[in-house]
Design a protein around this motif. Structure first.
Motif, PDB file in Angstrom:
ATOM      1  N   GLY A   1       3.647   4.965   1.617  1.00  0.00           N
ATOM      2  CA  GLY A   1       2.517   5.779   1.837  1.00  0.00           C
ATOM      3  C   GLY A   1       1.420   5.487   0.660  1.00  0.00           C
ATOM      4  N   CYS A   2       1.544   4.262   0.134  1.00  0.00           N
ATOM      5  CA  CYS A   2       0.690   4.211  -1.119  1.00  0.00           C
ATOM      6  C   CYS A   2      -0.676   3.881  -1.019  1.00  0.00           C
ATOM      7  N   GLY A   3      -1.353   3.994   0.184  1.00  0.00           N
ATOM      8  CA  GLY A   3      -2.829   3.894   0.509  1.00  0.00           C
ATOM      9  C   GLY A   3      -3.174   2.625   0.135  1.00  0.00           C
ATOM     10  N   LYS A   4      -4.731   2.597  -0.159  1.00  0.00           N
ATOM     11  CA  LYS A   4      -5.198   1.552  -0.479  1.00  0.00           C
ATOM     12  C   LYS A   4      -5.004   0.841  -1.782  1.00  0.00           C
ATOM     13  N   ASP A   5      -4.976   1.832  -2.943  1.00  0.00           N
ATOM     14  CA  ASP A   5      -4.945   1.173  -4.197  1.00  0.00           C
ATOM     15  C   ASP A   5      -4.301   2.229  -4.947  1.00  0.00           C
ATOM     16  N   SER A   6      -2.992   1.977  -5.152  1.00  0.00           N
ATOM     17  CA  SER A   6      -1.800   3.018  -5.660  1.00  0.00           C
ATOM     18  C   SER A   6      -1.788   2.916  -7.307  1.00  0.00           C
ATOM     19  N   PRO A   7      -2.045   4.300  -8.083  1.00  0.00           N
ATOM     20  CA  PRO A   7      -1.982   4.098  -9.551  1.00  0.00           C
ATOM     21  C   PRO A   7      -0.482   4.142  -9.777  1.00  0.00           C
ATOM     22  N   ILE A   8       0.227   4.433  -8.886  1.00  0.00           N
ATOM     23  CA  ILE A   8       1.790   4.135  -9.304  1.00  0.00           C
ATOM     24  C   ILE A   8       2.355   2.734  -9.282  1.00  0.00           C
ATOM     25  N   VAL A   9       1.860   1.975  -8.680  1.00  0.00           N
ATOM     26  CA  VAL A   9       2.042   0.643  -8.471  1.00  0.00           C
ATOM     27  C   VAL A   9       1.595   0.085  -9.548  1.00  0.00           C
ATOM     28  N   LYS A  10       0.253   0.387  -9.929  1.00  0.00           N
ATOM     29  CA  LYS A  10      -0.494  -0.241 -10.866  1.00  0.00           C
ATOM     30  C   LYS A  10       0.163   0.254 -12.583  1.00  0.00           C
ATOM     31  N   VAL A  11       0.753   1.378 -12.696  1.00  0.00           N
ATOM     32  CA  VAL A  11       1.222   1.605 -14.014  1.00  0.00           C
ATOM     33  C   VAL A  11       2.547   0.962 -14.121  1.00  0.00           C
ATOM     34  N   LEU A  12       3.565   0.849 -13.127  1.00  0.00           N
ATOM     35  CA  LEU A  12       4.823   0.440 -13.103  1.00  0.00           C
ATOM     36  C   LEU A  12       4.679  -0.983 -13.063  1.00  0.00           C
ATOM     37  N   ARG A  13       3.941  -1.860 -12.557  1.00  0.00           N
ATOM     38  CA  ARG A  13       4.016  -3.115 -12.534  1.00  0.00           C
ATOM     39  C   ARG A  13       3.362  -3.742 -13.872  1.00  0.00           C
ATOM     40  N   LYS A  14       2.516  -2.789 -14.382  1.00  0.00           N
ATOM     41  CA  LYS A  14       2.037  -3.190 -15.999  1.00  0.00           C
ATOM     42  C   LYS A  14       3.227  -3.169 -16.693  1.00  0.00           C
ATOM     43  N   LYS A  15       4.232  -2.120 -16.453  1.00  0.00           N
ATOM     44  CA  LYS A  15       5.514  -2.263 -17.376  1.00  0.00           C
ATOM     45  C   LYS A  15       6.691  -3.156 -16.763  1.00  0.00           C
ATOM     46  N   GLU A  16       6.278  -4.045 -15.912  1.00  0.00           N
ATOM     47  CA  GLU A  16       6.975  -5.162 -15.466  1.00  0.00           C
ATOM     48  C   GLU A  16       8.094  -4.547 -14.418  1.00  0.00           C
ATOM     49  N   TYR A  17       7.865  -3.520 -13.816  1.00  0.00           N
ATOM     50  CA  TYR A  17       8.586  -2.897 -12.849  1.00  0.00           C
ATOM     51  C   TYR A  17       8.550  -3.425 -11.639  1.00  0.00           C
ATOM     52  N   LYS A  18       9.555  -3.440 -10.672  1.00  0.00           N
ATOM     53  CA  LYS A  18       9.661  -4.137  -9.497  1.00  0.00           C
ATOM     54  C   LYS A  18       9.608  -3.043  -8.279  1.00  0.00           C
ATOM     55  N   ILE A  19       8.295  -2.997  -7.895  1.00  0.00           N
ATOM     56  CA  ILE A  19       8.089  -1.871  -7.079  1.00  0.00           C
ATOM     57  C   ILE A  19       7.244  -2.440  -5.702  1.00  0.00           C
ATOM     58  N   LEU A  20       7.387  -2.086  -4.780  1.00  0.00           N
ATOM     59  CA  LEU A  20       6.609  -2.773  -3.518  1.00  0.00           C
ATOM     60  C   LEU A  20       5.808  -1.586  -2.975  1.00  0.00           C
ATOM     61  N   GLU A  21       4.912  -1.880  -1.928  1.00  0.00           N
ATOM     62  CA  GLU A  21       4.108  -1.034  -1.402  1.00  0.00           C
ATOM     63  C   GLU A  21       3.932  -0.923  -0.072  1.00  0.00           C
ATOM     64  N   TYR A  22       4.242   0.071   0.639  1.00  0.00           N
ATOM     65  CA  TYR A  22       4.079   0.079   2.174  1.00  0.00           C
ATOM     66  C   TYR A  22       3.376   1.428   2.556  1.00  0.00           C
ATOM     67  N   ASP A  23       2.423   1.102   3.427  1.00  0.00           N
ATOM     68  CA  ASP A  23       1.583   2.063   4.098  1.00  0.00           C
ATOM     69  C   ASP A  23       1.296   1.695   5.559  1.00  0.00           C
ATOM     70  N   PRO A  24       1.399   2.569   6.375  1.00  0.00           N
ATOM     71  CA  PRO A  24       1.102   2.204   8.013  1.00  0.00           C
ATOM     72  C   PRO A  24      -0.223   1.704   8.168  1.00  0.00           C
ATOM     73  N   TYR A  25      -1.136   2.240   7.418  1.00  0.00           N
ATOM     74  CA  TYR A  25      -2.505   1.576   7.653  1.00  0.00           C
ATOM     75  C   TYR A  25      -2.786   0.477   6.843  1.00  0.00           C
ATOM     76  N   PHE A  26      -2.635   0.467   5.702  1.00  0.00           N
ATOM     77  CA  PHE A  26      -2.916  -0.517   4.744  1.00  0.00           C
ATOM     78  C   PHE A  26      -2.102  -1.482   4.062  1.00  0.00           C
ATOM     79  N   PHE A  27      -0.816  -1.450   4.299  1.00  0.00           N
ATOM     80  CA  PHE A  27       0.332  -2.324   3.768  1.00  0.00           C
ATOM     81  C   PHE A  27       1.490  -2.200   4.885  1.00  0.00           C
ATOM     82  N   ASP A  28       1.164  -2.414   6.024  1.00  0.00           N
ATOM     83  CA  ASP A  28       2.064  -2.340   7.048  1.00  0.00           C
ATOM     84  C   ASP A  28       2.888  -3.412   7.436  1.00  0.00           C
ATOM     85  N   ASP A  29       3.898  -3.864   6.305  1.00  0.00           N
ATOM     86  CA  ASP A  29       4.922  -4.874   6.462  1.00  0.00           C
ATOM     87  C   ASP A  29       6.171  -4.226   6.808  1.00  0.00           C
TER      88      ASP A  29
END
Length: 209
Positions: free
Chosen positions: A82-110
């Motif tokens: 449920g990350c929405g259009k622009d996730s700060p969680i993903v932003k912060v963790l990827r900046k720290k080189e963490y492996k995190i994927l994003e799913y959202d039924p409206y914006f990232f529906d993979d």
């Protein structure tokens, strides 16, 4: 009398004709006729102007990101559900080189992302939007590894809050509101070993703390 969408128990009117209170899990939910259709719900989410680079927004999700950084390694696989259009969680963790994927039924529906398991799942200001919380929590549990952790943030109602004046209920996409007793029911129902709640942050886990 309406059945609770989380535990299917009976309920009673809680606030006007807008919200009902479950007699078992104490969830507070909108009746079906008050739910937005998918198009109107998506329009509401698209109107959000949150920016993942905004430090205030990053500080808001700090209970989740700081916990993940403390408890997990870079190579552990995470999901922002449920990350929405622009996730700060993903932003912060990827900046720290963490492996995190994003799913959202409206914006990232993979849907392929829903076919694997994760070491941890972040779900920030999402669960209050669940039209069918039973189904959604069953999915979240299925996506978690046996020793995985579920990190949640949501507004939690308690008896000290004047519900009639509580801003959180005014968002029409907030359709299921949780109390601490509701999370206790979830812990027991889904057999989590550990539950931690502080303000609007909730952590469920089967890890050895």
């Amino acid at each position: 009398m309406l059945n609770c969408p989380l535990c299917n128990s009976t309920s009673k009117v809680f606030y006007k004709d807008e919200f009902y209170l479950c007699s078992c899990c104490y969830g507070i939910f909108r009746p079906n006729e008050k739910l937005l259709d998918n198009e109107k719900e998506k329009q509401r989410y698209e109107s959000h102007t949150n920016d993942s680079d905004d430090l205030g927004y990053q500080n808001f999700v700090l209970p989740i990101t700081s916990s993940i950084l403390k408890e997990y390694k870079k190579d552990d696989l995470g999901l922002d559900f449920g990350c929405g259009k622009d996730s700060p969680i993903v932003k912060v963790l990827r900046k720290k080189e963490y492996k995190i994927l994003e799913y959202d039924p409206y914006f990232f529906d993979d849907k392929k992302l829903l076919e694997q398991k994760y070491d941890y799942i972040a779900c920030c200001e999402v669960i209050e939007h669940f039209y069918n919380p039973k189904k959604e929590f069953e999915l979240l549990i299925k996506l978690l590894k046996d020793d995985g952790t579920l990190f949640l943030m949501t507004g939690i109602y308690n008896d000290n809050i004047d519900f009639s004046k509580w801003w959180y209920k005014n968002d029409l996409t907030h359709v299921f509101i949780f109390q601490e007793k509701t999370f206790e029911w979830i812990k027991k129902e889904f057999e989590f070993k550990n539950m931690y709640i502080e303000k609007n942050f909730i952590r469920f886990s089967n890890r050895k703390d």
